[in-house]
Write an enzyme that holds these catalytic residues in place. Structure first.
Site, PDB file in Angstrom:
ATOM      1  N   ILE A  12      23.413 -28.978  34.577  1.00  0.00           N
ATOM      2  CA  ILE A  12      22.019 -29.378  34.781  1.00  0.00           C
ATOM      3  C   ILE A  12      21.707 -30.656  34.017  1.00  0.00           C
ATOM      4  O   ILE A  12      21.066 -31.570  34.545  1.00  0.00           O
ATOM      5  CB  ILE A  12      21.062 -28.251  34.351  1.00  0.00           C
ATOM      6  CG1 ILE A  12      21.318 -26.989  35.182  1.00  0.00           C
ATOM      7  CG2 ILE A  12      19.602 -28.699  34.491  1.00  0.00           C
ATOM      8  CD1 ILE A  12      21.117 -27.159  36.672  1.00  0.00           C
ATOM      9  N   GLY A 110      17.773 -20.036  32.223  1.00  0.00           N
ATOM     10  CA  GLY A 110      18.660 -19.094  31.556  1.00  0.00           C
ATOM     11  C   GLY A 110      18.075 -18.512  30.289  1.00  0.00           C
ATOM     12  O   GLY A 110      18.570 -17.511  29.761  1.00  0.00           O
ATOM     13  N   SER A 139      14.484 -20.578  36.794  1.00  0.00           N
ATOM     14  CA  SER A 139      15.849 -20.705  37.300  1.00  0.00           C
ATOM     15  C   SER A 139      15.886 -21.242  38.728  1.00  0.00           C
ATOM     16  O   SER A 139      14.869 -21.339  39.416  1.00  0.00           O
ATOM     17  CB  SER A 139      16.536 -19.339  37.264  1.00  0.00           C
ATOM     18  OG  SER A 139      15.982 -18.495  38.267  1.00  0.00           O
ATOM     19  N   CYS A 140      17.084 -21.547  39.178  1.00  0.00           N
ATOM     20  CA  CYS A 140      17.269 -22.064  40.538  1.00  0.00           C
ATOM     21  C   CYS A 140      16.727 -21.092  41.578  1.00  0.00           C
ATOM     22  O   CYS A 140      15.999 -21.495  42.503  1.00  0.00           O
ATOM     23  CB  CYS A 140      18.748 -22.343  40.791  1.00  0.00           C
ATOM     24  SG  CYS A 140      19.851 -20.980  40.335  1.00  0.00           S
ATOM     25  N   ARG A 168      25.953 -16.889  44.185  1.00  0.00           N
ATOM     26  CA  ARG A 168      27.319 -17.402  44.041  1.00  0.00           C
ATOM     27  C   ARG A 168      27.936 -16.851  42.765  1.00  0.00           C
ATOM     28  O   ARG A 168      27.257 -16.561  41.786  1.00  0.00           O
ATOM     29  CB  ARG A 168      27.312 -18.934  44.049  1.00  0.00           C
ATOM     30  CG  ARG A 168      26.534 -19.585  42.897  1.00  0.00           C
ATOM     31  CD  ARG A 168      27.409 -19.863  41.710  1.00  0.00           C
ATOM     32  NE  ARG A 168      26.690 -20.489  40.621  1.00  0.00           N
ATOM     33  CZ  ARG A 168      26.126 -19.840  39.605  1.00  0.00           C
ATOM     34  NH1 ARG A 168      26.135 -18.515  39.577  1.00  0.00           N
ATOM     35  NH2 ARG A 168      25.541 -20.506  38.614  1.00  0.00           N
ATOM     36  N   HIS A 194      14.628 -11.488  39.109  1.00  0.00           N
ATOM     37  CA  HIS A 194      14.024 -12.622  39.816  1.00  0.00           C
ATOM     38  C   HIS A 194      12.552 -12.393  40.154  1.00  0.00           C
ATOM     39  O   HIS A 194      11.734 -13.318  40.044  1.00  0.00           O
ATOM     40  CB  HIS A 194      14.824 -12.931  41.082  1.00  0.00           C
ATOM     41  CG  HIS A 194      16.277 -13.133  40.821  1.00  0.00           C
ATOM     42  ND1 HIS A 194      17.193 -12.097  40.887  1.00  0.00           N
ATOM     43  CD2 HIS A 194      16.977 -14.228  40.451  1.00  0.00           C
ATOM     44  CE1 HIS A 194      18.394 -12.553  40.595  1.00  0.00           C
ATOM     45  NE2 HIS A 194      18.299 -13.842  40.318  1.00  0.00           N
ATOM     46  N   GLY A 195      12.219 -11.162  40.574  1.00  0.00           N
ATOM     47  CA  GLY A 195      10.819 -10.867  40.890  1.00  0.00           C
ATOM     48  C   GLY A 195       9.900 -11.024  39.688  1.00  0.00           C
ATOM     49  O   GLY A 195       8.898 -11.754  39.750  1.00  0.00           O
ATOM     50  N   GLN A 301      22.357 -23.934  43.365  1.00  0.00           N
ATOM     51  CA  GLN A 301      22.155 -23.522  41.976  1.00  0.00           C
ATOM     52  C   GLN A 301      22.283 -24.668  40.971  1.00  0.00           C
ATOM     53  O   GLN A 301      21.741 -24.601  39.869  1.00  0.00           O
ATOM     54  CB  GLN A 301      23.144 -22.403  41.613  1.00  0.00           C
ATOM     55  CG  GLN A 301      24.574 -22.844  41.349  1.00  0.00           C
ATOM     56  CD  GLN A 301      25.388 -23.089  42.612  1.00  0.00           C
ATOM     57  OE1 GLN A 301      24.895 -22.907  43.720  1.00  0.00           O
ATOM     58  NE2 GLN A 301      26.641 -23.485  42.448  1.00  0.00           N
TER      59      GLN A 301
END
Length: 339
Positions: A12, A110, A139-140, A168, A194-195, A301
């Site tokens: 990144i 992260g 995050s991505c 991935r 993620h949610g 990502q």
């Protein structure tokens, strides 16, 4: 000019450095590396001053032909803001360093939300980031979710979101991570993180996510269902997606139906590092059944958070207070138009 430091010139960090360098109102004053590497050599070629955390390694850098400009502390003294691109879990340990230096700081997804107390997405909460000292860019995967959910919610209203994240296994250059021959539930429990991460940006959204890891390096894939507050046509939804400057539609005429083909397409377009900065929504998958919207989207990502970092810098510095103005500045400087 906003003076930007990159602490952690990796996957990144190196991309953010190049994105910042492309902007008319920003400059890179230095990047940090922990050891001599191919990435460090590229940083030298790009003209980025290199700083190191452990000055006892200066000789190792010198032997590799890499000049060291000083310590990370020296770098922070020259910066208005630092983008922390260190591996997940490491960035939090740098917070005291940034506080001592009195410098603004951006962390990546992260790290936990609590490291900064504010999680960022340019289209969703840019104005709330104005003037902040600390910000975390989500995050991505969360970035991709926030972009499309925010757009659909603004246009039609969202009742709930249910999404499956096919992630991935590792980045393309990573050789010590897998899986090689398995589909791994990550986590086996529901919901995945993620949610809740989306809720740090869009707290009113009812969202549940499930996630797995598969043996590929080329992007994540999301299978998304969104229940809307009213019935709309497929064309209505596609119009919203087309109008968004960070959502791209993978058109059926390309015959692309995989992340590998999409990555190749973006590379052939001439994108730096074959980066897909936008959401890659497969147009053929967009479908309405009653009030339910269905679609697949590919998320790169390594790339989609890069442009978000640039906008976070502007918001925190407070000189550009309108989100659309910053987003346009970022995109134009990078010669980026969504698919």
């Amino acid at each position: 000019m906003i003076k930007v430091a990159i602490n952690g010139y990796g996957t990144i960090g190196k991309r953010v450095a190049d994105a910042v360098s492309a902007q008319k109102d920003m400059e890179i004053i230095g990047v940090s590396k922990t050891k001599p590497s191919a990435e460090a050599l590229i940083a030298v070629q790009r003209g980025y001053p290199i700083y190191i955390a452990d000055m006892s390694k200066k000789d190792a850098f010198a032997k590799a032909g890499i000049p060291v400009a000083g310590s990370v502390e020296d770098m922070l003294k020259k910066a208005d803001i630092v983008v922390d691109g260190t591996p997940g879990g490491v960035g939090e340990s740098n917070k005291a360093l940034y506080e001592k230096a009195g410098v603004k700081a951006i962390w990546q997804g992260g790290e936990d939300h609590e490291v900064a107390g504010f999680s960022f997405n340019a289209h969703a909460n840019y104005k709330d980031a104005i003037g902040r000292q600390f910000v975390r860019v989500v995050s991505c995967n969360t970035t991709g979710l926030c972009r499309v959910i925010k757009a659909v919610d603004d246009a039609f209203g969202v009742v709930k979101v249910r999404a499956v994240m096919v992630r991935r296994g590792a980045d393309p250059h990573v050789v010590k991570k897998g899986p090689i021959d398995a589909v791994v539930l990550d986590p086996p429990t529901i919901p995945s993180h993620h949610g809740p991460d989306v809720n740090t940006v869009l707290p009113h959204i009812d969202i549940v996510t499930m996630a797995m890891i598969v043996p590929t390096t080329q992007m994540h894939m999301h299978a998304i269902t969104i229940e809307l507050k009213k019935e709309v046509s497929r064309d209505d939804v596609l119009a919203v997606m087309r109008s968004h400057n960070r959502i791209g539609l993978v058109q059926p005429k390309t015959a692309i139906k995989s992340t590998a083909e999409l990555k190749e397409y973006v590379m052939d377009m001439g994108r730096p590092r074959s980066d897909l900065w936008e959401n890659g929504i497969f147009e053929a998958s967009v479908n309405m059944v009653g009030k339910e919207l269905f679609f697949f989207q590919a998320i790169h990502q390594e790339a989609d958070v890069v442009i978000e970092n640039v906008d976070a810098i502007r918001a925190m510095m407070g000189e550009v207070r309108d989100p659309e103005t910053s987003i346009r500045m970022t995109n134009e400087a990078m010669q980026f138009t969504a698919l």
